[in-house]
Design a protein around this motif. Sequence first.
Motif, mmCIF file in Angstrom:
data_model
loop_
_atom_site.group_PDB
_atom_site.id
_atom_site.type_symbol
_atom_site.label_atom_id
_atom_site.label_comp_id
_atom_site.label_asym_id
_atom_site.label_seq_id
_atom_site.Cartn_x
_atom_site.Cartn_y
_atom_site.Cartn_z
ATOM 1 N N ALA A 194 0.751 -1.219 -0.106
ATOM 2 C CA ALA A 194 0.075 -0.236 -0.097
ATOM 3 C C ALA A 194 0.801 1.427 -0.098
ATOM 4 N N TYR A 195 2.046 1.245 0.242
ATOM 5 C CA TYR A 195 2.749 2.370 0.578
ATOM 6 C C TYR A 195 4.199 2.263 -0.594
ATOM 7 N N ILE A 196 4.306 3.561 -1.150
ATOM 8 C CA ILE A 196 5.596 3.682 -1.997
ATOM 9 C C ILE A 196 6.892 4.068 -1.079
ATOM 10 N N ASN A 197 7.889 3.438 -1.127
ATOM 11 C CA ASN A 197 9.066 3.575 -0.165
ATOM 12 C C ASN A 197 10.159 4.104 -0.987
ATOM 13 N N CYS A 198 10.803 5.344 -0.513
ATOM 14 C CA CYS A 198 11.961 5.897 -1.093
ATOM 15 C C CYS A 198 12.979 5.701 -0.190
ATOM 16 N N PRO A 199 14.201 4.824 -0.534
ATOM 17 C CA PRO A 199 15.183 4.792 0.388
ATOM 18 C C PRO A 199 16.415 5.710 0.551
ATOM 19 N N MET A 200 16.853 5.873 1.437
ATOM 20 C CA MET A 200 18.179 6.829 1.677
ATOM 21 C C MET A 200 19.401 6.156 2.102
ATOM 22 N N THR A 201 20.628 6.398 1.536
ATOM 23 C CA THR A 201 21.697 5.949 2.328
ATOM 24 C C THR A 201 22.177 7.004 3.425
ATOM 25 N N ARG A 202 22.952 6.724 4.453
ATOM 26 C CA ARG A 202 23.264 7.725 5.602
ATOM 27 C C ARG A 202 23.704 9.175 4.828
ATOM 28 N N ASP A 203 24.582 9.057 3.645
ATOM 29 C CA ASP A 203 25.032 10.471 3.198
ATOM 30 C C ASP A 203 23.680 11.382 2.728
ATOM 31 N N GLN A 204 22.809 10.534 1.845
ATOM 32 C CA GLN A 204 21.682 11.030 1.493
ATOM 33 C C GLN A 204 20.839 11.759 2.546
ATOM 34 N N TYR A 205 20.562 10.917 3.485
ATOM 35 C CA TYR A 205 19.858 11.329 4.875
ATOM 36 C C TYR A 205 20.537 12.875 5.427
ATOM 37 N N GLU A 206 21.905 12.721 5.310
ATOM 38 C CA GLU A 206 22.500 13.667 6.099
ATOM 39 C C GLU A 206 22.127 15.146 5.422
ATOM 40 N N PHE A 208 19.778 15.613 3.359
ATOM 41 C CA PHE A 208 18.438 15.809 3.464
ATOM 42 C C PHE A 208 18.165 16.728 4.632
ATOM 43 N N ILE A 209 18.834 16.237 5.752
ATOM 44 C CA ILE A 209 18.599 17.062 6.982
ATOM 45 C C ILE A 209 19.025 18.339 6.861
ATOM 46 N N ASP A 210 20.378 18.634 6.105
ATOM 47 C CA ASP A 210 20.923 19.893 5.937
ATOM 48 C C ASP A 210 19.898 20.684 5.125
ATOM 49 N N VAL A 237 10.629 21.180 11.756
ATOM 50 C CA VAL A 237 10.794 21.271 13.412
ATOM 51 C C VAL A 237 11.203 19.866 13.873
ATOM 52 N N MET A 238 10.688 18.774 13.374
ATOM 53 C CA MET A 238 11.262 17.544 13.859
ATOM 54 C C MET A 238 12.929 17.505 13.632
ATOM 55 N N ALA A 239 13.328 17.910 12.721
ATOM 56 C CA ALA A 239 14.727 17.835 12.400
ATOM 57 C C ALA A 239 15.609 18.830 13.287
ATOM 58 N N GLU A 240 14.888 20.166 13.494
ATOM 59 C CA GLU A 240 15.607 20.761 14.572
ATOM 60 C C GLU A 240 15.655 20.193 15.786
ATOM 61 N N ARG A 241 14.828 19.387 16.323
ATOM 62 C CA ARG A 241 14.968 18.584 17.412
ATOM 63 C C ARG A 241 16.196 17.452 17.623
ATOM 64 N N GLY A 242 16.787 17.432 16.537
ATOM 65 C CA GLY A 242 17.939 16.285 16.594
ATOM 66 C C GLY A 242 17.787 15.760 15.171
ATOM 67 N N ARG A 243 19.204 15.236 14.807
ATOM 68 C CA ARG A 243 19.417 15.018 13.204
ATOM 69 C C ARG A 243 18.747 13.567 13.141
ATOM 70 N N GLU A 244 18.688 12.878 14.399
ATOM 71 C CA GLU A 244 18.320 11.373 14.071
ATOM 72 C C GLU A 244 16.847 11.228 14.437
ATOM 73 N N THR A 245 15.982 12.472 14.646
ATOM 74 C CA THR A 245 14.459 12.450 15.013
ATOM 75 C C THR A 245 13.674 11.782 14.190
ATOM 76 N N LEU A 246 13.891 12.273 12.813
ATOM 77 C CA LEU A 246 13.252 11.859 11.591
ATOM 78 C C LEU A 246 13.471 10.352 11.328
ATOM 79 N N ARG A 247 14.719 9.947 11.527
ATOM 80 C CA ARG A 247 15.184 8.493 11.448
ATOM 81 C C ARG A 247 14.438 7.581 12.333
ATOM 82 N N GLY A 302 15.220 16.258 -3.517
ATOM 83 C CA GLY A 302 16.127 15.730 -3.315
ATOM 84 C C GLY A 302 15.938 14.462 -2.687
ATOM 85 N N ILE A 303 14.729 13.936 -2.504
ATOM 86 C CA ILE A 303 14.579 12.398 -2.052
ATOM 87 C C ILE A 303 14.542 11.264 -3.028
#
Length: 452
Positions: A194-206, A208-210, A237-247, A302-303
Amino acid sequence: MSDAIHIIGGGMAGVEAAWAAAQAGVPAVIHEMRPKTGTFAHKTGDLAEMVCSNSFRSDDHEQNAVGLLHWEMRAAGSLVMQMAARHRLPAGGALAVDREAFSQSVTQAVRQHPLISVVEEEISALPANGRWIVATGPLTSGPLAESIRQATGAESLAFFDAIAPIVHADTIDMNVAWLQSRYDKGETEEERTAYINCPMTRDQYEAFIDALLAAEKTEFHEGETAGYFDGCLPVEVMAERGRETLRFGPMKPVGLTNAHQPDVKPYAVVQLRRDNALGTLYNIVGFQTKMKYGAQTAVFRGIPGLENASFARLGGIHRNTFINSPTLLDGQMRLKAGPHLRFAGQITGVEGYVESASMGMLAGRLAAAELKGEVLPHVPPTTAVGALLSHITGGADARTFQPMNVNFGLFPPLPEARSGRRGRADRYRGYTERAKADWTAWLAGGLAQAAE
């Protein structure tokens, strides 16, 4: 119509209030300002329009409080639940719907009911007499909000809410993304994908957070403070609470296997949920945002998999209004300063589509019984509906009152013999078993009294 119940607002709470009153044999009039007077978030003049997510959240009525609330509403003849079932979309264990078809069917059902009428007009001040239910929701118009403030002698509280963007499905790169519900949850193949999933590597995630942190955001007007409901935080706002919050939130990679690289575990995953029956639109789950439109396009492209995404709707932020219900409402949802007025829905400080609808349903039942000279039995606080009612009419601390989703923390503890069960699953099952028995008994008692 002096013998009718008048309802201000045709959202989830308003239509349920009207439906409940009409099903009890009492005429109801919905006063809805749309489409003559629009709002930031609404796009149509339909009743019960879904302006944020298209999901009613979990439908698990044995282990989840909102799923239990679904069950109770169905048992009570909820119109919202009837139409949600008719226009349900695959969403794993969640109850998601085709939002346009859903609101159109609700509108049609309401307008066709012989005891319900809809008047397209804005009510700009609280009426001085009659029987009224104020179900204007979080987007209460300025003049009416001022009238409520004057009537209550207190400032209306407010917080900010955000909506997520919607993407055209045919612009998602399925060579990168894949279809899968978390943990393959669902009884059918359609539900398990039911869901479409878009994967990220660690570098892509970092990266994206930036980009999220650097993006240009909507500014608040002078004098406004940004108080958010935690269940609907903007993604930045979630990202501002910590870089790992979204993960560890909407981008958690658990329960998912990349169909293109099954041996490579994604560092993070962005999920998109089907938004209409045709499967042509998907919303980005948990990605409510206050970024400006140009920034949204740049950041979300960028996703991985969304590099060429076309957006049917971009996200946005709006001010929500709610009253301090524990100090202002009595146990029958009536305004203490004006008992001819009941309040229902999100304006009372419940959060979520079904929570709002359930409070509208209850307000309609209470108002109908009162008009007929009857008094319904007290709603057991052991039920999902009763727990919400208890919370907004005195259970919550008025000093720190904030919008609240239904959750088992609002329920009275189980008796010692049952609370001694081991494990959360057993405890939640105990809550739901007790709630179903008590709600069934309440409906039977209430219906029996109404029939006399």
